[in-house]
Every structure is written in structure tokens, then in C-alpha cells.
Scaffold this motif. Structure first.
Motif, PDB file in Angstrom:
ATOM      1  N   SER A 219       0.812  -1.218   0.000  1.00  0.00           N
ATOM      2  CA  SER A 219       0.000   0.000   0.000  1.00  0.00           C
ATOM      3  C   SER A 219       0.844   1.266   0.000  1.00  0.00           C
ATOM      4  N   ASP A 220       2.089   1.173   0.470  1.00  0.00           N
ATOM      5  CA  ASP A 220       2.979   2.337   0.481  1.00  0.00           C
ATOM      6  C   ASP A 220       3.586   2.584  -0.896  1.00  0.00           C
ATOM      7  N   ASN A 221       4.081   1.520  -1.521  1.00  0.00           N
ATOM      8  CA  ASN A 221       4.717   1.657  -2.828  1.00  0.00           C
ATOM      9  C   ASN A 221       4.809   0.257  -3.446  1.00  0.00           C
ATOM     10  N   TYR A 222       3.851  -0.060  -4.306  1.00  0.00           N
ATOM     11  CA  TYR A 222       3.764  -1.417  -4.860  1.00  0.00           C
ATOM     12  C   TYR A 222       5.010  -1.785  -5.663  1.00  0.00           C
ATOM     13  N   SER A 223       5.484  -0.834  -6.443  1.00  0.00           N
ATOM     14  CA  SER A 223       6.659  -1.086  -7.270  1.00  0.00           C
ATOM     15  C   SER A 223       7.885  -1.383  -6.414  1.00  0.00           C
ATOM     16  N   GLU A 224       8.055  -0.598  -5.356  1.00  0.00           N
ATOM     17  CA  GLU A 224       9.190  -0.815  -4.453  1.00  0.00           C
ATOM     18  C   GLU A 224       9.025  -2.118  -3.688  1.00  0.00           C
ATOM     19  N   TRP A 225       7.771  -2.446  -3.322  1.00  0.00           N
ATOM     20  CA  TRP A 225       7.499  -3.729  -2.658  1.00  0.00           C
ATOM     21  C   TRP A 225       7.988  -4.884  -3.526  1.00  0.00           C
ATOM     22  N   TYR A 226       7.665  -4.835  -4.813  1.00  0.00           N
ATOM     23  CA  TYR A 226       8.081  -5.899  -5.726  1.00  0.00           C
ATOM     24  C   TYR A 226       9.604  -5.984  -5.802  1.00  0.00           C
ATOM     25  N   ASP A 227      10.249  -4.855  -6.033  1.00  0.00           N
ATOM     26  CA  ASP A 227      11.711  -4.857  -6.147  1.00  0.00           C
ATOM     27  C   ASP A 227      12.369  -5.350  -4.855  1.00  0.00           C
ATOM     28  N   ASN A 228      11.849  -4.908  -3.713  1.00  0.00           N
ATOM     29  CA  ASN A 228      12.337  -5.374  -2.408  1.00  0.00           C
ATOM     30  C   ASN A 228      12.242  -6.881  -2.294  1.00  0.00           C
ATOM     31  N   LEU A 229      11.083  -7.381  -2.652  1.00  0.00           N
ATOM     32  CA  LEU A 229      10.787  -8.794  -2.435  1.00  0.00           C
ATOM     33  C   LEU A 229      11.670  -9.703  -3.288  1.00  0.00           C
ATOM     34  N   VAL A 230      11.872  -9.322  -4.530  1.00  0.00           N
ATOM     35  CA  VAL A 230      12.733 -10.113  -5.417  1.00  0.00           C
ATOM     36  C   VAL A 230      14.125 -10.279  -4.815  1.00  0.00           C
ATOM     37  N   VAL A 231      14.661  -9.189  -4.272  1.00  0.00           N
ATOM     38  CA  VAL A 231      16.027  -9.210  -3.737  1.00  0.00           C
ATOM     39  C   VAL A 231      16.076  -9.844  -2.351  1.00  0.00           C
ATOM     40  N   LYS A 232      15.170  -9.431  -1.463  1.00  0.00           N
ATOM     41  CA  LYS A 232      15.248  -9.874  -0.077  1.00  0.00           C
ATOM     42  C   LYS A 232      14.815 -11.321   0.120  1.00  0.00           C
ATOM     43  N   ALA A 233      14.002 -11.840  -0.787  1.00  0.00           N
ATOM     44  CA  ALA A 233      13.629 -13.255  -0.714  1.00  0.00           C
ATOM     45  C   ALA A 233      14.641 -14.147  -1.436  1.00  0.00           C
ATOM     46  N   ASP A 234      15.759 -13.553  -1.857  1.00  0.00           N
ATOM     47  CA  ASP A 234      16.851 -14.288  -2.503  1.00  0.00           C
ATOM     48  C   ASP A 234      16.443 -14.943  -3.810  1.00  0.00           C
ATOM     49  N   LEU A 235      15.614 -14.240  -4.597  1.00  0.00           N
ATOM     50  CA  LEU A 235      15.212 -14.766  -5.897  1.00  0.00           C
ATOM     51  C   LEU A 235      16.197 -14.357  -6.986  1.00  0.00           C
ATOM     52  N   ALA A 236      16.572 -13.076  -7.004  1.00  0.00           N
ATOM     53  CA  ALA A 236      17.469 -12.585  -8.054  1.00  0.00           C
ATOM     54  C   ALA A 236      18.093 -11.275  -7.616  1.00  0.00           C
ATOM     55  N   GLU A 237      19.104 -10.857  -8.356  1.00  0.00           N
ATOM     56  CA  GLU A 237      19.736  -9.557  -8.120  1.00  0.00           C
ATOM     57  C   GLU A 237      20.287  -9.046  -9.439  1.00  0.00           C
ATOM     58  N   ARG A 238      20.550  -7.754  -9.492  1.00  0.00           N
ATOM     59  CA  ARG A 238      21.129  -7.180 -10.696  1.00  0.00           C
ATOM     60  C   ARG A 238      22.577  -7.633 -10.855  1.00  0.00           C
ATOM     61  N   SER A 239      23.010  -7.727 -12.090  1.00  0.00           N
ATOM     62  CA  SER A 239      24.365  -8.206 -12.353  1.00  0.00           C
ATOM     63  C   SER A 239      25.278  -7.050 -12.753  1.00  0.00           C
ATOM     64  N   ALA A 240      26.538  -7.375 -12.984  1.00  0.00           N
ATOM     65  CA  ALA A 240      27.501  -6.367 -13.425  1.00  0.00           C
ATOM     66  C   ALA A 240      27.240  -5.954 -14.869  1.00  0.00           C
ATOM     67  N   VAL A 241      26.447  -6.739 -15.587  1.00  0.00           N
ATOM     68  CA  VAL A 241      26.103  -6.428 -16.969  1.00  0.00           C
ATOM     69  C   VAL A 241      24.801  -5.635 -16.983  1.00  0.00           C
ATOM     70  N   ARG A 242      24.817  -4.455 -17.547  1.00  0.00           N
ATOM     71  CA  ARG A 242      23.651  -3.593 -17.533  1.00  0.00           C
ATOM     72  C   ARG A 242      22.410  -4.304 -18.094  1.00  0.00           C
TER      73      ARG A 242
END
Length: 492
Positions: free
Chosen positions: A9-32
Motif C-alpha cells: 500500500s505504500d509503494n507497490y513497485s518498491e514492494w516488488y523490487d524489495n521482495l525479489v532481492v530480499k527473498a533471494d530470488l534474483a539480483e542485478r548483475s555487473a552487466v547492464r
């Protein structure tokens, strides 16, 4: 301390990005624009792969593999196809590096320029149909039903983990048939496979339909799609199946001799789903505590957390947990005993909630004495005390109930998000609330483009499985006659 996630409810987009990283699903790489899929995220993708692969093979499809690189000239043979992908293509021009003569590092060797530049595959129709030319000669060679699991590259400017990355994983099926009817039937069969997988495995209610001509795959005569509704009111295209006609057969001169001895061009389909399904899984079911995984796709379906003070208590509880784990695993379920001694139980509870494990058991010395166990279900966050006796059967039943409940919750949300709209003023108001708008459309590309330009909403599909759409009316935008309703939405 547990990893906290931004509230939806605060920020859906940020919630999604948070969840992907904090649940250890994926992270950005050194390749853009590219991502690293971490072991926990890849385990979910592997389960998707395994189930879909079996479903494909039940349809007679066989796996193959085709080159990553496509001669640039191949793409130019099908004009509409190349136009659809040209802006996203990565191109290889040289095949060697050399030491920089003017300083440190390496540079491209100018003498190693390729005779013909190569495109890193954005999709494989052209390289596959150039291959099918040598495979297909007679009606006896048909149908050809191939699929490949691979990566593709589409040079996206704006990227989001799983939803849109420069490189992603997918499967792409490519089939060749003797008749148009066989090819169209195959395209319909495969979108049905995707819909069944989405509903029964992902617990994701989807709408099946045809894309409008403006939304079709580049080079297709017809595109079938499954469309899902995310919790923020945006639609997500979860899979597509295309009837390609004879376009690629003609471009690559793929003919066969029919039973009468005459030569004809073959008919084609292609179909695919990608790691975008991971994004759909997160956004359709996740909550403010983290992931909510359907048991069918959870890498760990049941986690057990021991509660103890002494070594003796620990050993007794762990022995019981290992016995229970062995029984459940023998019956095909994935179980983890969280025996980490550097974390408190409360931290473990929060971590497993974040990762969406469907069932959590907590057992302490009092539970051993009383013959009970605390059972926590992730979908409802309910805790109940269950007898240890016969627990295995009840847990298996509970997993089935969780799978069903997650689907029914998403279905209720999806159905509540579909609204009939009759006027343009109503459309402009309702589209701001999100969801699917079921509207009449006059069938013209001009009207479709104007609606998108003015509201950023697109036709997600022309539904095939809803009788409510088949009625006469007037286009919501132009007022011209319309023979059926279509689904509009803003989308990912």
C-alpha cells in the motif's frame, strides 16, 4: 533481524523490487540490464520447467537446441518479423580482441571483422526455419514438433528483475504442419497447456484470448494469449501461442511433397513462456510479509523449526523431525529442517514467511511431551496445534488446501477486477482504478491506437472463453457498431 519489505500500500513497485532481492530470488548483475537468478529463485524456475516440459511432451513435442547466433541476413527475409525486433537486437561484428597498442587493456581487433554480422537471438524463428528446410521434404516428415529451453537477448532500455531484462530465460516451441487447420489447432492446444499450467500449478487465474492485430507477435497471423491480473490492477501477459501461417516457410523456402505428389509450403506455429512467470507469481500472490508460494512450485513445501534450550531437547526434537521428514519426502514432498544454531526461532519464522514456504512446523519439548506440533500455514498466517499422530496425511491434505485457497483468492480478486464499461467518460474514470475493463471496440487499429495514446490502456485480449463478451453494442470510444466486448487494461 529479519529483512523487512516495503508495504504494498505504500509503494507497490518498491514492494516488488524489495521482495525479489530480499527473498533471494534474483539480483542485478555487473552487466547492464541483466540479472543473476539466485539458487532459491532458480529452484522455482526449475520446477516450472519440469512441469511444463512434461506437459509439452504429452503433446508429442521433443526438445532440441538451435544456435544462439543468427546471420543478420536471415532476419531481413521476413519483413514484419524483423521490424518487430530490430530495435532490440544485439549484433556481433567482430570475433577477436587484441591488446591495446595505445595503453592498457584490450580493444577489438579490426582485422577480425565478421564477413556477415550475427544477431544474438531475440527469438529463433529464422534460424529454426532455415534448419527445417533440410529436415522437411515429404508429408511423411510432418508434423515437426520442437521446443528449446534457452536464453534470448532483447536490448531493453528500462529493465526490472524478471519482468523485463536484456537477457532472460524461456522456452520457445516451433512446429511445422501440413495444413493450416493442423497448425491453428496446435496453437490453440499450446495456449490451453499454458492456461492449465497457470491455473493448476501457479494458482494463477488467467483469461485466454486472441490478441488484436496491433498486439500480435511480429509475423503472426494470429496470437493467442493468457492474461493475468496483478494485485496493483495491472495486467501481465503470461504466455503466448502464435499461428504463423506460411510466412516463415515462404521466407526460407520450406516445401513438402503432399500425398498427391504436389509441393506445398508448410504451416507454422511458435509459442513460449519466460522467466516473466516468476514476476507473475510474486505479484499475484505475495503479501506484506513476503512471498506466498503455491505448494506446487515451492522449492521447500514444509519447513521445521526446533525450539529447545538444552542439547538433550535439541537431539530429541531433531530426531522426531528427521523421521517426519523421511516419511514426507518418501511421498514426494520437499522438506527442510532448519537446524541453524546461530539464529533465534523468531528470525527463522520471519525468514521462511518472507520466502513463502507454504507450511511451517515448530516443535518444542512440551510438544514432544503432549504429542502435538504447531502448524503455520503461509497463505492465511493461521497457527493451529495438531497431534503428531497421523500428521503426515494431514500435512499432505493441508498442502492441497493451500494450493486451492491461493487460487480461489486470486480468482476472486481477478473477477472483482473485471468491470463492464459503456461510455468513454466512464472508461477514462475506471481505468485509473486498474483492473480489466470489458468494453465494446469497433475493431479498427485507429481506435485502438487512440485509446492507448489517451489512457495508456491496451487491448489485452479478445476473450475466447467468456460468453458474456459475445453481444452486439457500440464502441466505447467511437460509438461505431461492435460485435463483441474485449478486455482493456494497463499492463506490464
Amino acid at each position: 533481524m529479519a529483512k523487512e519489505v516495503t508495504k504494498r500500500s505504500d509503494n507497490y513497485s518498491e514492494w516488488y523490487d524489495n521482495l525479489v532481492v530480499k527473498a533471494d530470488l534474483a539480483e542485478r548483475s555487473a552487466v547492464r540490464g541483466c540479472m543473476v537468478i539466485k539458487p532459491y529463485g532458480y529452484a522455482i524456475w526449475e520446477k516450472m520447467q519440469g512441469i511444463l516440459d512434461r506437459m509439452f511432451k504429452e503433446q508429442g513435442v521433443k526438445n532440441a537446441y538451435f544456435p544462439l547466433f543468427i546471420p543478420k541476413s536471415f532476419l531481413s527475409r521476413e519483413a514484419e518479423h524483423v521490424e518487430g525486433f530490430a530495435k532490440e537486437c544485439a549484433v556481433v561484428t567482430h570475433h577477436r580482441l587484441m591488446t591495446n597498442p595505445n595503453g592498457p587493456g584490450v580493444v577489438v581487433d579490426p582485422s577480425a571483422k565478421l564477413e556477415e554480422e550475427l544477431v544474438v537471438r531475440p527469438t529463433s524463428e529464422t534460424i529454426i526455419w532455415s534448419t527445417y528446410k533440410s529436415w522437411i521434404h515429404s508429408w511423411r516428415d510432418l508434423p515437426v514438433l520442437c521446443n528449446q529451453w534457452c536464453n534470448v537477448v532483447r536490448w531493453e532500455m528500462r529493465t526490472r528483475l524478471f519482468l523485463r531484462t536484456a537477457e532472460f530465460l524461456w522456452q520457445e516451441g516451433h512446429t511445422a504442419h501440413a495444413t493450416a487447420e493442423e497448425a491453428q489447432k496446435m496453437a490453440e492446444t499450446m495456449v490451453g497447456v499454458y492456461a492449465k499450467f497457470a491455473r493448476e500449478t501457479m494458482a494463477l487465474p488467467v483469461v485466454v484470448g486472441h490478441k488484436s492485430p496491433g498486439e500480435r507477435f511480429a509475423g503472426a497471423l494470429d496470437t493467442l494469449t493468457i492474461e493475468a491480473m496483478m494485485q496493483d490492477g495491472k495486467a501481465l501477459q503470461a504466455g503466448t501461442s502464435h499461428f504463423l501461417g506460411q510466412n516463415f516457410a515462404k521466407s526460407f523456402d520450406v516445401l513438402y511433397t503432399n500425398k498427391e505428389g504436389n509441393q506445398e509450403y508448410v504451416w507454422a506455429t511458435s509459442w513460449g513462456v519466460s522467466t516473466r512467470l516468476m514476476g507473475a507469481l510474486i505479484m499475484a500472490h505475495g503479501d506484506d510479509n513476503g512471498l506466498v508460494l503455491p505448494p506446487a512450485l515451492a522449492p521447500i513445501q514444509i519447513v521445521m523449526v526446533p525450539i529447545y534450550k538444552t542439547q538433550e531437547e535439541h537431539d530429541t526434537i531433531i530426531a522426531k523431525m528427521k523421521d517426519l521428514k523421511a516419511v514426507l519426502e518418501a511421498r514426494g514432498h520437499s522438506v527442510e529442517v532448519d537446524d541453524r544454531d546461530n539464529l533465534r526461532p523468531g528470525f527463522k519464522f520471519a525468514e521462511w514467511e518472507l520466502k513463502g514456504v507454504p507450511v511451517r512446523l515448530a516443535i518444542g519439548p512440551r510438544d514432544i511431551e503432549s504429542g502435538t506440533v504447531e502448524v503455520h500455514r503461509r497463505d492465511t498466517l493461521e497457527k493451529i496445534s495438531e497431534p503428531l499422530e497421523g500428521l503426515e496425511d494431514r500435512l499432505i491434505g493441508l498442502l492441497d488446501d493451500i494450493q486451492k485457497n491461493i487460487y480461489e483468492k486470486a480468482l476472486a480478486f481477478r473477477d472483482a477486477s473485471i468491470r463492464k464499461v459503456e461510455t468513454w467518460d466512464e472508461f477514462k474514470e475506471e481505468i485509473e482504478k486498474g483492473g480489466f475493463l470489458l468494453c465494446h471496440w469497433d475493431g479498427t487499429a485507429e481506435t485502438e491506437a487512440r485509446i492507448q495514446e489517451e489512457t495508456k490502456a491496451t487491448i489485452r485480449c479478445i476473450p475466447v472463453d467468456s460468453a458474456v463478451c459475445m453481444e452486439e453494442g457500440k464502441c466505447v470510444y467511437s460509438g461505431k457498431p461492435s460485435h463483441q466486448r474485449v478486455l482493456f487494461a494497463r499492463s506490464y
